[in-house]
Design a protein around this motif. Structure first.
Motif, PDB file in Angstrom:
ATOM      1  N   THR A 115     -10.445  13.286  12.024  1.00 17.63           N
ATOM      2  CA  THR A 115     -10.284  12.038  12.758  1.00 17.63           C
ATOM      3  C   THR A 115      -9.713  10.944  11.877  1.00 17.63           C
ATOM      4  O   THR A 115      -8.801  10.214  12.278  1.00 17.63           O
ATOM      5  N   PHE A 118      -6.028  11.511  10.815  1.00 17.14           N
ATOM      6  CA  PHE A 118      -5.021  11.336  11.866  1.00 17.14           C
ATOM      7  C   PHE A 118      -5.178  10.024  12.635  1.00 17.14           C
ATOM      8  O   PHE A 118      -4.700   9.910  13.757  1.00 17.14           O
ATOM      9  N   PRO A 120      -3.736   6.686  13.285  1.00 23.19           N
ATOM     10  CA  PRO A 120      -2.415   6.146  12.964  1.00 23.19           C
ATOM     11  C   PRO A 120      -2.513   4.831  12.199  1.00 23.19           C
ATOM     12  O   PRO A 120      -3.517   4.131  12.284  1.00 23.19           O
ATOM     13  N   TYR A 121      -1.468   4.547  11.428  1.00 27.47           N
ATOM     14  CA  TYR A 121      -1.495   3.349  10.616  1.00 27.47           C
ATOM     15  C   TYR A 121      -1.266   2.103  11.458  1.00 27.47           C
ATOM     16  O   TYR A 121      -0.322   1.993  12.199  1.00 27.47           O
ATOM     17  N   ASN A 122      -2.190   1.175  11.312  1.00 30.97           N
ATOM     18  CA  ASN A 122      -2.113  -0.084  12.041  1.00 30.97           C
ATOM     19  C   ASN A 122      -2.867  -1.087  11.187  1.00 30.97           C
ATOM     20  O   ASN A 122      -4.091  -1.061  11.119  1.00 30.97           O
ATOM     21  N   ARG A 132      -4.945   5.650   5.801  1.00 26.38           N
ATOM     22  CA  ARG A 132      -3.761   5.732   4.956  1.00 26.38           C
ATOM     23  C   ARG A 132      -4.134   6.171   3.542  1.00 26.38           C
ATOM     24  O   ARG A 132      -3.449   6.978   2.930  1.00 26.38           O
ATOM     25  N   ARG A 135      -4.803   9.855   3.550  1.00 20.97           N
ATOM     26  CA  ARG A 135      -3.554  10.630   3.634  1.00 20.97           C
ATOM     27  C   ARG A 135      -2.883  10.699   2.265  1.00 20.97           C
ATOM     28  O   ARG A 135      -2.319  11.734   1.896  1.00 20.97           O
TER      29      ARG A 135
END
Lengths: 215, 215
Positions: A115, A118, A120-122, A132, A135
């Motif tokens: 979770t 994945f 998303p970058y915001n 991030r 990752r």
């Protein structure tokens, strides 16, 4: 009972208290996922004041990062050691990782990692910043074994980017298993075939037949 | 103004009403992500009764699925057409997809797709069932072009599984861009290099240097 716990708490030193809080945070994440982890839910779960939580983790960003390190730090270190020890045998490291994720870790723990990996970058959301960061770490893990896969002469960032893509393939295979598309042995075969193919192209021949449903 | 809207609503036939509801659902997802979409939030946003929402979507599972189809149906059809038209030129289809996701779609729309695609499977949650369905569709999209990449003689499920893995690589490249690790041209280069490598192995040589930060 409550009194006894309170009495006991007073004996924890700063380091022990921190460990206790991180354990409680890990339990929350395992049970409710990342959205469940807040300063307030942690204080309640650990049976301490919010002030005490804030003393250890001044903001939610830090709580998330430290919980991630607590949950996955040793996992990543182990994986990295696997890739570092046999830089020319990425297959073996991937195999160890596959076994580890499917057999040793609980499904809830893997889901917690998935979770966050994945998300998303915001930039506005603390969890996205943590995502991030994790990752980046994921890209570093297989980096040492990338030259063994595609050859020497790569610069650092290339190794990291390819490492990240290989990690995506790993999670693809995990996902095929958890969706019931394949059993876990077939998924490992597919992953190893993709790596072999990636290494030696069409010389790798056809992939294994792997349409067995998960048992 | 409210009266005028109410009056206007009465003129919508069933199909138009359904479209209106799906548009409202799409707006909610773009703005608040999937957790924001519920029967209640949809009724409020579309300025209709909950009963009317239930008449069109008897359960949250159906609302999620239909919203997904509404949001991504034509996107997937376009992509599938790209892969079907040139089964031996997966590079071109991937390039079109890359351009489409980075240039034509809003970041919010891509994030909505990403989020649902990477929701882990957990049978209890409606969103997770929808996620599994969209992963299946994602696997189908590039399936027709897989033989051109790795050779003939594959059975259906092999094409779909490899298609899914290629899709993971696509999202890996998207993620590297949105994390600011690479600019989008370098990410496309990396993706195409990985496909070339996958096709022809070490004959593909070294990957392009692509450590430019995103602009």
């Amino acid at each position: 009972m409550a009194e006894k716990k309170t009495a006991k708490r007073n004996y924890l030193n700063r380091q022990q208290r921190r460990q206790q809080l991180l354990e409680a945070a890990a339990t929350i994440v395992d049970e409710q996922g990342w959205p469940g982890l807040t300063m307030i839910s942690l204080a309640e779960r650990a049976e301490v004041s919010r002030q005490l939580v804030y003393q250890h983790f001044p903001a939610i960003d830090e709580l998330l990062l430290e919980t991630i390190k607590h949950l996955f730090g040793s996992l990543y270190q182990d994986s990295q050691a696997d890739f570092n020890q046999q830089p020319n045998n990425i297959e073996q490291a991937v195999q160890a990782q596959h076994r580890h994720y499917h057999e040793d870790l609980s499904a809830g723990r893997v889901r917690a990692l998935w979770t966050i990996l994945f998300t998303p970058y915001n930039a506005d959301e603390p969890i996205a910043k943590a995502a991030r960061m994790i990752r980046r770490i994921s890209a570093d893990v297989p980096a040492a074994a990338i030259p063994g896969l595609v050859g020497e002469g790569l610069i650092d960032s290339q190794r990291r980017h390819i490492g990240f893509m290989i990690d995506m393939l790993f999670w693809g295979s995990y996902s095929l298993v958890s969706d019931g598309e394949m059993d876990k042995d077939s998924a490992l075969e597919l992953l190893l075939w993709m790596l072999k193919r990636f290494k030696s192209g069409d010389k790798a021949g056809l992939p294994p037949v792997s349409n067995k449903p998960a048992s």
